[in-house]
Design an enzyme around this catalytic site. Structure first.
Site, PDB file in Angstrom:
ATOM      1  N   LYS A   1      21.271  38.934  64.436  1.00 20.36           N
ATOM      2  CA  LYS A   1      20.760  40.302  64.321  1.00 20.36           C
ATOM      3  C   LYS A   1      19.784  40.643  65.442  1.00 20.36           C
ATOM      4  O   LYS A   1      19.687  41.800  65.848  1.00 20.36           O
ATOM      5  CB  LYS A   1      20.114  40.524  62.951  1.00 20.36           C
ATOM      6  CG  LYS A   1      21.147  40.565  61.836  1.00 20.36           C
ATOM      7  CD  LYS A   1      20.596  41.164  60.556  1.00 20.36           C
ATOM      8  CE  LYS A   1      21.690  41.245  59.501  1.00 20.36           C
ATOM      9  NZ  LYS A   1      21.184  41.682  58.190  1.00 20.36           N
TER      10      LYS A   1
ATOM     11  N   LYS B   1      32.249  47.998  56.716  1.00 20.64           N
ATOM     12  CA  LYS B   1      32.100  49.443  56.767  1.00 20.64           C
ATOM     13  C   LYS B   1      31.867  49.882  58.221  1.00 20.64           C
ATOM     14  O   LYS B   1      32.472  50.832  58.694  1.00 20.64           O
ATOM     15  CB  LYS B   1      30.908  49.834  55.887  1.00 20.64           C
ATOM     16  CG  LYS B   1      30.373  51.207  56.178  1.00 20.64           C
ATOM     17  CD  LYS B   1      30.308  52.053  54.947  1.00 20.64           C
ATOM     18  CE  LYS B   1      29.686  53.383  55.300  1.00 20.64           C
ATOM     19  NZ  LYS B   1      30.387  54.503  54.720  1.00 20.64           N
TER      20      LYS B   1
ATOM     21  N   LYS C   1      35.983  40.486  60.226  1.00 24.68           N
ATOM     22  CA  LYS C   1      35.569  40.543  58.831  1.00 24.68           C
ATOM     23  C   LYS C   1      35.621  41.998  58.347  1.00 24.68           C
ATOM     24  O   LYS C   1      35.261  42.902  59.092  1.00 24.68           O
ATOM     25  CB  LYS C   1      34.122  40.023  58.789  1.00 24.68           C
ATOM     26  CG  LYS C   1      33.589  39.719  57.428  1.00 24.68           C
ATOM     27  CD  LYS C   1      32.240  39.030  57.558  1.00 24.68           C
ATOM     28  CE  LYS C   1      31.382  39.379  56.361  1.00 24.68           C
ATOM     29  NZ  LYS C   1      30.085  38.720  56.364  1.00 24.68           N
TER      30      LYS C   1
END
Ligand code: TRP
Length: 326
Positions: free
Chosen positions: A111, A194, A191
């Site tokens: 991240k 959204k 994967k």
């Protein structure tokens, strides 16, 4: 009864990947364990997010959980920020967690790379908040996917460190690893997510689900109907494994390898099975939509019950750590 805790981020549309990998298993676990499930909104703000949408997504996530079968009779459901003791315990844990451990976390490294402009304390402390989520309820087991195992291990270390320094209060929680096959997106590559817009939503209507399945990528080496396919590398087959019975799986495996059936036939069979499972969920969701007060009440009751447990743990923690209690 042994205790279970798990959390889900309110990142919007819940898709087949979330359903198969987490929620469906959470439902099964309610039969044997005392389960607490949490919509973790404070985790969601550690990266860039949409301020206008967070609240709506939080309630929507709870709503889908309930529609999927996590009824309040079977488990507790609540929103993380409604039990402020989570963040209070996080502070105590912050003071015993070495920075080096947090810098080593795979998710933090990923991240940080994705959000270079905002590598904040919350992002680094994400696993500490997660440890507090779990430990404040003294949970014995934590059902998660592979990507969260490292975080649960950290919470074990936090528990161990706390116990050895202040006296034993916390159990060391164990992972229940999701046995579900890892479902890729309809692009057959990454994967299901959204953000990548390659997902099939749990509440999507049948027409849209079929359209996405119809056009989903299969075994890329199977170009013509007469080509023999390889189920092992086909995402549609992987999704079949999550929705279809063994007998059908064996048949598809055989027929795909011998070019006995085409991809579209295989997809039709899958669609029927997905429909069978998702239709009742969508119907429950529609009924709930007419009664949003119900969902709000469920979350309120969940926060009350969980809050009572959390306050009790915090009392023990304050005493153990020598905090002045008037
Ligand atoms: N980090 C988890 C995820 O992204 C969500 C989460 C937050 C969680 N707190 C938790 C999972 C506690 C299990 C237990 O999937």
């Amino acid at each position: 009864m042994k205790k279970i805790f798990s959390g889900i981020q309110p990142t919007g549309d819940i898709h087949l990947g979330n359903y198969v990998g987490a929620i469906r298993e959470w439902v099964h676990l309610t039969e044997e364990y005392d389960c607490i499930y949490c919509v973790v909104d404070y985790h969601a703000i550690t990266v860039e997010y949409n301020i206008e949408e967070l609240a709506r997504r939080t309630i929507e996530t709870a709503f889908v959980l309930i529609a999927c079968g996590l009824s309040p009779e079977k488990c507790k459901i609540f929103v993380q920020s409604h039990v402020p003791e989570h963040t209070e315990l996080t502070w105590i844990f912050n003071c015993i967690t070495p920075i080096g451990e947090l810098e080593r976390m795979t998710q933090f490294k990923d991240k940080s790379r994705q959000h270079r402009a905002n590598i904040n304390m919350g992002l680094m402390g994400y696993p500490v908040l997660q440890a507090a989520d779990i430990l404040i309820y003294k949970a014995d087991f934590v059902p998660v996917g592979e990507d969260q195992v490292q975080h649960v291990e950290l919470s074990r270390e936090v528990a161990r460190k706390f116990n050895s320094r202040y006296g034993t209060i916390f159990p060391e929680p164990q992972v229940i690893l999701s046995m579900a096959p890892r479902i890729l997106g309809v692009d057959g590559q990454s994967k299901m997510s959204k953000t990548l817009n390659n997902y099939i939503g749990v509440l999507e209507d049948e027409k849209d689900v079929w359209e996405k399945l119809r056009t989903a990528v299969t075994d890329v080496n199977r170009v013509r109907r007469t080509d023999k396919g390889n189920p092992e590398v086909c995402n549609i087959y992987t999704i079949h494994r999550a929705f279809s019975e063994n007998k059908m799986l064996l048949e598809i495996d055989r027929e795909c390898r011998s070019a006995g059936i085409g991809c579209i036939d295989c997809k039709k069979m899958l669609f029927e099975n997905v429909k069978k499972e998702l239709t009742p969920i969508r119907e429950r969701a529609l009924a709930l939509q007419k009664d949003t007060g119900y969902v709000i009440d469920v979350l309120k009751k969940g926060a009350q019950e969980c809050g009572a447990i959390a306050r009790k743990t915090m009392d023990e923690v304050r005493k153990a750590t020598g905090i002045y209690i008037p």
